[in-house]
Design a protein around this motif. Sequence first.
Motif, PDB file in Angstrom:
ATOM      1  N   SER A   1      -4.665   9.830  18.138  1.00  0.00           N
ATOM      2  CA  SER A   1      -3.782   9.312  19.170  1.00  0.00           C
ATOM      3  C   SER A   1      -3.334   7.897  18.836  1.00  0.00           C
ATOM      4  O   SER A   1      -4.173   7.040  18.517  1.00  0.00           O
ATOM      5  CB  SER A   1      -4.496   9.295  20.526  1.00  0.00           C
ATOM      6  OG  SER A   1      -3.738   8.573  21.480  1.00  0.00           O
TER       7      SER A   1
ATOM      8  N   THR B   1      -5.204   4.904  20.694  1.00  0.00           N
ATOM      9  CA  THR B   1      -6.539   4.400  20.353  1.00  0.00           C
ATOM     10  C   THR B   1      -6.754   4.251  18.855  1.00  0.00           C
ATOM     11  O   THR B   1      -7.857   3.951  18.421  1.00  0.00           O
ATOM     12  CB  THR B   1      -7.608   5.354  20.913  1.00  0.00           C
ATOM     13  OG1 THR B   1      -7.387   6.679  20.390  1.00  0.00           O
ATOM     14  CG2 THR B   1      -7.547   5.411  22.436  1.00  0.00           C
TER      15      THR B   1
ATOM     16  N   TYR C   1       1.006  16.257  30.692  1.00  0.00           N
ATOM     17  CA  TYR C   1      -0.166  15.427  30.949  1.00  0.00           C
ATOM     18  C   TYR C   1       0.163  13.964  30.665  1.00  0.00           C
ATOM     19  O   TYR C   1      -0.007  13.103  31.510  1.00  0.00           O
ATOM     20  CB  TYR C   1      -1.342  15.889  30.094  1.00  0.00           C
ATOM     21  CG  TYR C   1      -2.544  14.969  30.231  1.00  0.00           C
ATOM     22  CD1 TYR C   1      -3.325  15.006  31.381  1.00  0.00           C
ATOM     23  CD2 TYR C   1      -2.858  14.038  29.244  1.00  0.00           C
ATOM     24  CE1 TYR C   1      -4.400  14.132  31.537  1.00  0.00           C
ATOM     25  CE2 TYR C   1      -3.930  13.172  29.388  1.00  0.00           C
ATOM     26  CZ  TYR C   1      -4.691  13.220  30.542  1.00  0.00           C
ATOM     27  OH  TYR C   1      -5.746  12.358  30.696  1.00  0.00           O
ATOM     28  N   HIS C   2       0.671  13.709  29.463  1.00  0.00           N
ATOM     29  CA  HIS C   2       1.001  12.351  29.029  1.00  0.00           C
ATOM     30  C   HIS C   2       2.514  12.222  28.931  1.00  0.00           C
ATOM     31  O   HIS C   2       3.172  13.050  28.292  1.00  0.00           O
ATOM     32  CB  HIS C   2       0.353  12.081  27.667  1.00  0.00           C
ATOM     33  CG  HIS C   2       0.636  10.730  27.108  1.00  0.00           C
ATOM     34  ND1 HIS C   2       0.122   9.573  27.647  1.00  0.00           N
ATOM     35  CD2 HIS C   2       1.392  10.333  26.047  1.00  0.00           C
ATOM     36  CE1 HIS C   2       0.526   8.535  26.942  1.00  0.00           C
ATOM     37  NE2 HIS C   2       1.299   8.963  25.971  1.00  0.00           N
TER      38      HIS C   2
ATOM     39  N   GLU D   1      -0.764  11.690  34.009  1.00  0.00           N
ATOM     40  CA  GLU D   1      -1.326  10.353  33.797  1.00  0.00           C
ATOM     41  C   GLU D   1      -0.218   9.375  33.457  1.00  0.00           C
ATOM     42  O   GLU D   1       0.864   9.758  33.022  1.00  0.00           O
ATOM     43  CB  GLU D   1      -2.399  10.370  32.714  1.00  0.00           C
ATOM     44  CG  GLU D   1      -1.864  10.650  31.310  1.00  0.00           C
ATOM     45  CD  GLU D   1      -1.773   9.395  30.459  1.00  0.00           C
ATOM     46  OE1 GLU D   1      -0.633   9.012  30.141  1.00  0.00           O
ATOM     47  OE2 GLU D   1      -2.793   8.852  30.061  1.00  0.00           O
TER      48      GLU D   1
ATOM     49  N   GLU E   1      -5.643   8.420  34.649  1.00  0.00           N
ATOM     50  CA  GLU E   1      -5.480   9.670  35.368  1.00  0.00           C
ATOM     51  C   GLU E   1      -5.321   9.375  36.858  1.00  0.00           C
ATOM     52  O   GLU E   1      -5.776   8.342  37.355  1.00  0.00           O
ATOM     53  CB  GLU E   1      -6.681  10.577  35.113  1.00  0.00           C
ATOM     54  CG  GLU E   1      -6.751  11.063  33.671  1.00  0.00           C
ATOM     55  CD  GLU E   1      -7.815  12.116  33.452  1.00  0.00           C
ATOM     56  OE1 GLU E   1      -8.778  12.168  34.264  1.00  0.00           O
ATOM     57  OE2 GLU E   1      -7.694  12.881  32.475  1.00  0.00           O
TER      58      GLU E   1
ATOM     59  N   GLN F   1      -3.578  15.617  21.002  1.00  0.00           N
ATOM     60  CA  GLN F   1      -4.435  14.447  20.846  1.00  0.00           C
ATOM     61  C   GLN F   1      -5.218  14.104  22.118  1.00  0.00           C
ATOM     62  O   GLN F   1      -6.055  13.203  22.104  1.00  0.00           O
ATOM     63  CB  GLN F   1      -3.594  13.226  20.443  1.00  0.00           C
ATOM     64  CG  GLN F   1      -2.853  13.374  19.128  1.00  0.00           C
ATOM     65  CD  GLN F   1      -1.504  14.063  19.277  1.00  0.00           C
ATOM     66  OE1 GLN F   1      -1.012  14.250  20.393  1.00  0.00           O
ATOM     67  NE2 GLN F   1      -0.906  14.458  18.165  1.00  0.00           N
ATOM     68  N   PHE F   2      -4.967  14.811  23.238  1.00  0.00           N
ATOM     69  CA  PHE F   2      -5.576  14.448  24.513  1.00  0.00           C
ATOM     70  C   PHE F   2      -6.567  15.505  25.005  1.00  0.00           C
ATOM     71  O   PHE F   2      -6.443  16.697  24.692  1.00  0.00           O
ATOM     72  CB  PHE F   2      -4.494  14.238  25.574  1.00  0.00           C
ATOM     73  CG  PHE F   2      -3.702  12.978  25.379  1.00  0.00           C
ATOM     74  CD1 PHE F   2      -4.115  11.792  25.956  1.00  0.00           C
ATOM     75  CD2 PHE F   2      -2.543  12.973  24.609  1.00  0.00           C
ATOM     76  CE1 PHE F   2      -3.390  10.616  25.780  1.00  0.00           C
ATOM     77  CE2 PHE F   2      -1.821  11.813  24.421  1.00  0.00           C
ATOM     78  CZ  PHE F   2      -2.247  10.632  25.012  1.00  0.00           C
ATOM     79  N   ASP F   3      -7.506  15.060  25.817  1.00  0.00           N
ATOM     80  CA  ASP F   3      -8.474  15.939  26.472  1.00  0.00           C
ATOM     81  C   ASP F   3      -7.749  16.848  27.472  1.00  0.00           C
ATOM     82  O   ASP F   3      -6.890  16.381  28.236  1.00  0.00           O
ATOM     83  CB  ASP F   3      -9.516  15.079  27.196  1.00  0.00           C
ATOM     84  CG  ASP F   3     -10.678  15.903  27.728  1.00  0.00           C
ATOM     85  OD1 ASP F   3     -10.441  16.768  28.590  1.00  0.00           O
ATOM     86  OD2 ASP F   3     -11.820  15.671  27.286  1.00  0.00           O
ATOM     87  N   ARG F   4      -8.103  18.129  27.501  1.00  0.00           N
ATOM     88  CA  ARG F   4      -7.376  19.103  28.317  1.00  0.00           C
ATOM     89  C   ARG F   4      -7.940  19.278  29.719  1.00  0.00           C
ATOM     90  O   ARG F   4      -7.370  20.019  30.519  1.00  0.00           O
ATOM     91  CB  ARG F   4      -7.402  20.466  27.623  1.00  0.00           C
ATOM     92  CG  ARG F   4      -6.695  20.504  26.282  1.00  0.00           C
ATOM     93  CD  ARG F   4      -6.986  21.814  25.560  1.00  0.00           C
ATOM     94  NE  ARG F   4      -6.500  22.955  26.272  1.00  0.00           N
ATOM     95  CZ  ARG F   4      -5.441  23.684  25.905  1.00  0.00           C
ATOM     96  NH1 ARG F   4      -4.768  23.363  24.808  1.00  0.00           N
ATOM     97  NH2 ARG F   4      -5.058  24.727  26.606  1.00  0.00           N
ATOM     98  N   ARG F   5      -9.045  18.629  30.058  1.00  0.00           N
ATOM     99  CA  ARG F   5      -9.722  18.962  31.315  1.00  0.00           C
ATOM    100  C   ARG F   5      -8.853  18.749  32.549  1.00  0.00           C
ATOM    101  O   ARG F   5      -8.780  19.628  33.425  1.00  0.00           O
ATOM    102  CB  ARG F   5     -11.025  18.160  31.426  1.00  0.00           C
ATOM    103  CG  ARG F   5     -12.143  18.717  30.548  1.00  0.00           C
ATOM    104  CD  ARG F   5     -13.378  17.839  30.587  1.00  0.00           C
ATOM    105  NE  ARG F   5     -13.134  16.558  29.919  1.00  0.00           N
ATOM    106  CZ  ARG F   5     -14.076  15.635  29.756  1.00  0.00           C
ATOM    107  NH1 ARG F   5     -15.301  15.833  30.211  1.00  0.00           N
ATOM    108  NH2 ARG F   5     -13.783  14.497  29.130  1.00  0.00           N
TER     109      ARG F   5
ATOM    110  N   ASN G   1      -6.066  21.304  32.619  1.00  0.00           N
ATOM    111  CA  ASN G   1      -6.592  22.612  33.018  1.00  0.00           C
ATOM    112  C   ASN G   1      -6.793  22.677  34.527  1.00  0.00           C
ATOM    113  O   ASN G   1      -6.528  23.712  35.163  1.00  0.00           O
ATOM    114  CB  ASN G   1      -7.922  22.891  32.308  1.00  0.00           C
ATOM    115  CG  ASN G   1      -7.736  23.239  30.841  1.00  0.00           C
ATOM    116  OD1 ASN G   1      -6.677  23.709  30.435  1.00  0.00           O
ATOM    117  ND2 ASN G   1      -8.752  23.003  30.045  1.00  0.00           N
TER     118      ASN G   1
END
Length: 281
Positions: free
Chosen positions: A53, A56, A184-185, A203, A208, A234-238, A241
């Motif tokens: 990403s 970061t 998401y992003h 987000e 978030e 590159q991002f967390d899916r939680r 989801n």
Amino acid sequence: MWRFVLLLTLVAPANGAAEPLRVMVSVPPLKYLVERVGGPRVQVRSMVQPGFSPATYEPMPRQVKDLARADLYVRSGVPFENAWMTRIRSTNPTMLVLDAREGIPAPATEGHATHDGHDPHAWTSPLLAKQMAFNVRDALIALAPEDRATFESGYQTLAGELDALDEEIREILSDLTTPRFMVYHPAWGHFADRYGLVQIAIESDGKEPGARALANLIEQARQDGITVVFIQPQFDRRMANQVAKAIGGKVEVLDPLSADYTKNLRQVARRLAEADGASLP
């Protein structure tokens, strides 16, 4: 001694070809643009590697060494550059630094702010990518004016392909029933601006939403008939989801950092059309 110096001067590359310009770029899509404009006269490496990403990312030691030898650095404004640009410049004070966003306005649609109110993903619009390629062309000419014809030709060919891609995407998206899509992003503000769309981002500025904001997003998605939440690999899916489950939908991947630039944007348009249920040309 003078004879020795003269011999060193005359022993140029055997084939008489100049060394390619060494170019470092922030992200893979810029690598594509520079390679297309510069052709065989450039050697290009991307700082951000696949799967990482830009928010970061920390340059690896070998990349710092590459920067020390680079002729040109092409920046895009992704977050890691905010922390690293001073160090990048100090690594090689003689290196030309080009901000590829020169002449590019911020997106006008809602939901576009990604990093301190700015969306650095200008290349997601083919026409803005053309402007970025134009900026690259000028920087390369400044570094190697003797290769102007090569850079001019590379730019003109690429510009024609980007114009054609723009028309193709417009055709793919022509039958959408709703202009709104959920991500998401918020990396697609420039793409949305170009094609009359609106991205709804879960987000913003790396944060978030709280419980109330999340509930409002879910309700908005239901009202708009949105059934797909798009996320970058590159991002967390939680969180994505969670939202998808709440709206009875699914999560799919769209990657604005893909190195295969034209193929990727074409696929992005088709995925958006499919998520909308629109017919494809």
